[in-house]
Design an enzyme around this catalytic site. Structure first.
Site, PDB file in Angstrom:
ATOM      1  N   GLY B  49      98.860 -83.769  -7.333  1.00  0.00           N
ATOM      2  CA  GLY B  49      97.975 -84.936  -7.268  1.00  0.00           C
ATOM      3  C   GLY B  49      97.135 -85.180  -8.505  1.00  0.00           C
ATOM      4  O   GLY B  49      96.175 -85.947  -8.454  1.00  0.00           O
ATOM      5  N   GLN B  90      94.500 -78.881 -15.187  1.00  0.00           N
ATOM      6  CA  GLN B  90      94.629 -80.314 -15.484  1.00  0.00           C
ATOM      7  C   GLN B  90      93.398 -81.137 -15.090  1.00  0.00           C
ATOM      8  O   GLN B  90      92.950 -81.972 -15.872  1.00  0.00           O
ATOM      9  CB  GLN B  90      95.906 -80.894 -14.845  1.00  0.00           C
ATOM     10  CG  GLN B  90      97.221 -80.442 -15.510  1.00  0.00           C
ATOM     11  CD  GLN B  90      97.385 -80.885 -16.965  1.00  0.00           C
ATOM     12  OE1 GLN B  90      96.458 -81.367 -17.617  1.00  0.00           O
ATOM     13  NE2 GLN B  90      98.566 -80.661 -17.502  1.00  0.00           N
ATOM     14  N   THR B  91      92.847 -80.922 -13.918  1.00  0.00           N
ATOM     15  CA  THR B  91      91.666 -81.700 -13.523  1.00  0.00           C
ATOM     16  C   THR B  91      90.542 -81.463 -14.522  1.00  0.00           C
ATOM     17  O   THR B  91      89.884 -82.401 -14.981  1.00  0.00           O
ATOM     18  CB  THR B  91      91.195 -81.292 -12.105  1.00  0.00           C
ATOM     19  OG1 THR B  91      92.224 -81.627 -11.184  1.00  0.00           O
ATOM     20  CG2 THR B  91      89.904 -82.004 -11.713  1.00  0.00           C
ATOM     21  N   LYS B 285      86.044 -78.521 -11.162  1.00  0.00           N
ATOM     22  CA  LYS B 285      86.903 -77.527 -11.785  1.00  0.00           C
ATOM     23  C   LYS B 285      88.165 -77.416 -10.934  1.00  0.00           C
ATOM     24  O   LYS B 285      88.267 -78.058  -9.883  1.00  0.00           O
ATOM     25  CB  LYS B 285      86.194 -76.182 -11.934  1.00  0.00           C
ATOM     26  CG  LYS B 285      85.610 -75.616 -10.663  1.00  0.00           C
ATOM     27  CD  LYS B 285      84.722 -74.420 -11.005  1.00  0.00           C
ATOM     28  CE  LYS B 285      83.969 -73.906  -9.796  1.00  0.00           C
ATOM     29  NZ  LYS B 285      82.989 -72.867 -10.138  1.00  0.00           N
ATOM     30  N   GLU B 289      95.519 -72.543  -8.295  1.00  0.00           N
ATOM     31  CA  GLU B 289      95.819 -71.118  -8.090  1.00  0.00           C
ATOM     32  C   GLU B 289      94.762 -70.365  -7.274  1.00  0.00           C
ATOM     33  O   GLU B 289      95.116 -69.568  -6.407  1.00  0.00           O
ATOM     34  CB  GLU B 289      96.020 -70.422  -9.439  1.00  0.00           C
ATOM     35  CG  GLU B 289      97.235 -70.898 -10.175  1.00  0.00           C
ATOM     36  CD  GLU B 289      97.116 -70.619 -11.660  1.00  0.00           C
ATOM     37  OE1 GLU B 289      97.964 -69.892 -12.200  1.00  0.00           O
ATOM     38  OE2 GLU B 289      96.162 -71.127 -12.288  1.00  0.00           O
TER      39      GLU B 289
END
Lengths: 283, 329
Positions: B49, B90-91, B285, B289
């Protein structure tokens, strides 16, 4: 090196292909095992004979004292049959435990037998039912008991020009209880690591017929007369559950010898036996 | 016999590549005549997403609705490098790059608008409700669309490019000190299991998962990430194992390398913990994982609570459970 593909319209054409075309030929029913085996080069194939046009092999019926199941009947059909749900619920449970909905829609009872896996789900209750396979070849029809048809891991006594057309077994009497349990590594899409099918015929509260079949503890599923005798001619509450459970471990231990899986299976059968007995209402 | 137990697992996880490795994302942004926005960035959305979240960040920064934002991700023909979709980055990293790129394009637009609306700095302006307005005097405004068209017609180019580098230093190999990762994510999961002491089968009945994500930019997708993490963690704990023989993988198929199916998954209760991360985009953040980590210790502790044995070698298969039970006897 091409593989010939045959899709005969009629039963006699299938037999003709099996008798005359260059082998080795493989019969395609649901294909859920066959296609993977061919892809994994498990065997040489010169031709594939797709029998899915034979709609006469897709029926479940009662004839006299027998239930007859066409070899192309899928697991989904087995699971949805009200006749089977009423009379042999453990066969329905076994059919429902196969893979996932897609596999159950595709896989067939005939294929499950012909593939001869030690863990074949539907074969365990069929062995308990003393099922008989009707086999057709250009020479004619013959009936062969399922336990004789299967002769090892992936092996059957079918000749190369023979086709299983039907599986039949005697309709159990109305007052019969049956149950099937399977241990898989996960709850769906799992191959049985071990399975148990049990069928008890009752006269009042007394057991007058007993069948116990075990899967995935020997090259093919088998009936254990030793375990069956522990139920026979006893009232339900007289059955010594602890003794049956302990004896089942010995039966499995004998069947497996010193195979690496024996250590776990000798022990785990106790839990499976407890589950199946509780399911059938003994404890 | 079936025995039940409850266990807790608490973990923390350093996100980003870490240890001083270059951890950089880049984004390009252009605002068009009609007020629509194009974002180019190399972030790969593998289904988690990121494309949605990055679109939201751009829209938030520009003060416009998400349907005005078009994003092109991970097209090697036109998008700038944003590193791998790995390390839960990525975010945080690309999100920051997009935010910075949007700020640059916005600055050009607002500098034009400041002149048009007669404010002496761009600080006196706000973008909201499809308009650029003077703060404290919202009657004085221009539609966002009109402003974009006019600013461009006046010769301005409403573009921005930015890179963001995640802060990390190499660990001192002598004493193990340093700041190898930033930011860290914290999580706790509680598992309730039922162990069949005869077959060794472990059934996970329930998982409660709490995950610190800084700020949940898209709470529904964060919830999905946490649930997915629990599924991976459950598979890791009970099923998944790469088996090797002479260097070859002996179970290289999903029929032999088993992952949990929907029928193996318990009810999952998720709690999103928001602890503002000052360096992240809007305090966010990563979640990917870290969400899977706490399941294994929670499940193994629950097994211990149920049957009193410690399994220290994953996965906790029925064979290992029975063996441990027999050794205990």
């Amino acid at each position: 090196m091409g593989v010939e593909f045959y899709k005969p319209q009629k039963l006699e054409d299938v037999l003709d292909v099996l008798a005359t075309k260059k082998g080795p030929l493989k019969i395609l029913a649901g294909g859920t095992d066959l296609m993977l085996d061919i892809r994994n080069k498990k065997y040489e194939v010169a031709g594939i004979v797709d029998i899915n046009l034979l709609s006469e092999l897709k029926n479940i019926s009662v004839e006299g004292e027998f239930i007859k199941i066409g070899s192309l009947v899928t697991f989904t059909q087995l699971a949805n049959s009200t006749l089977l749900q009423e009379r042999v619920p453990f066969l329905v449970e076994a059919a429902n435990s196969v893979g996932a909905p897609q596999i159950r829609n595709q896989g067939t009872i005939g294929g499950n037998i012909a593939n001869a896996s030690p863990a074949a789900d539907s074969v365990v209750p069929l062995i308990a039912l003393d099922a008989i396979c009707s086999v057709l070849s250009p020479l004619g029809n013959r009936d062969i008991p399922l336990n004789q048809l299967l002769c090892g891991v992936g092996k059957t006594r079918l000749a190369s020009d023979e086709l299983i057309v039907e599986v039949k077994f005697k309709l159990p009497r109305k007052i019969t209880r049956s149950a099937f349990v399977k241990f898989g590594r996960r709850n769906a899409l799992a191959i049985a690591r071990m399975s148990v099918a049990i069928l008890l015929g009752l006269d009042g509260n007394k057991v007058n017929a007993a069948r116990v079949a075990l899967g995935a503890v020997a090259p093919n599923p088998f009936r254990s007369l030793e375990l069956e005798n522990m139920f026979l001619n006893k009232a339900m509450e007289e059955i010594d559950v602890d003794e049956v459970i302990a004896r089942s471990s010995m039966v499995v231990s004998q069947a497996l010898g010193n195979r690496p899986s024996a250590k776990w299976k000798n022990e785990a059968i106790k839990g499976l036996m407890r589950q199946v007995l509780s399911k059938i209402g003994i404890m | 016999m079936k025995k039940r137990g409850i266990g807790i697992g608490c973990t923390f996880y350093g996100t980003g590549y870490g240890n001083g490795f270059p951890d950089i994302s880049t984004a390009f942004v252009e605002i068009h005549d009609d007020g629509s926005v194009l974002i180019l960035t190399g972030a790969v959305d593998c289904g988690q997403g990121s494309t949605t979240v990055l679109t939201q960040i751009a829209a938030e920064e520009l003060g416009i609705p998400t349907d005005m934002v078009t994003i092109t991700c991970a097209d090697t023909g036109c998008t700038p490098d944003s590193g791998t979709t790995a390390a839960t980055r990525q975010t945080y990293t690309t999100g920051n790059a997009i935010r910075l790129a949007c700020q640059k394009a916005k600055k050009t637009l607002l500098e034009w608008a400041a002149k048009e609306l007669g404010t002496n700095t761009i600080e006196g302006l706000v973008i909201a409700e499809g308009k650029i307005m003077v703060k404290g005097h919202p009657q004085k405004s221009i539609t966002f669309k009109e402003a974009c068209a006019k600013a461009r017609f006046a010769g301005n180019r409403l573009i921005g490019e930015a890179s963001f580098t995640t802060h990390a230093t190499q660990v001192n190999m002598e004493d193990g000190q340093g700041a190898p990762y930033w930011p860290y994510a914290f999580g706790t999961q509680i598992a309730e299991v039922e162990v069949d002491t005869e077959t060794g089968k472990v059934e996970v009945l329930r998982i409660v998962a709490a995950q610190d994500v800084g700020k949940a930019i898209n709470p529904q997708s964060v919830e999905g990430q946490i649930e997915g993490g629990v599924a991976q963690g459950l598979g890791w704990s009970l099923l998944e194992e790469v088996k090797l023989s002479s260097g070859n993988i002996t179970n290289p198929a999903f029929s032999s390398y088993l992952i949990p199916t929907v029928l193996d998954m318990p009810e999952i209760e998720t709690y999103i913990i928001e602890s503002h991360e000052p360096t992240g985009p809007y305090g966010a953040k990563g979640v990917g994982e870290p969400a899977m980590l706490s399941a294994a210790p929670a499940i193994l502790n629950a097994i211990h609570d149920a049957i009193g044995v410690r399994i220290n070698d994953l996965p906790a298969t029925p064979e290992k459970i029975l063996e441990a039970l027999q050794e205990k006897k």
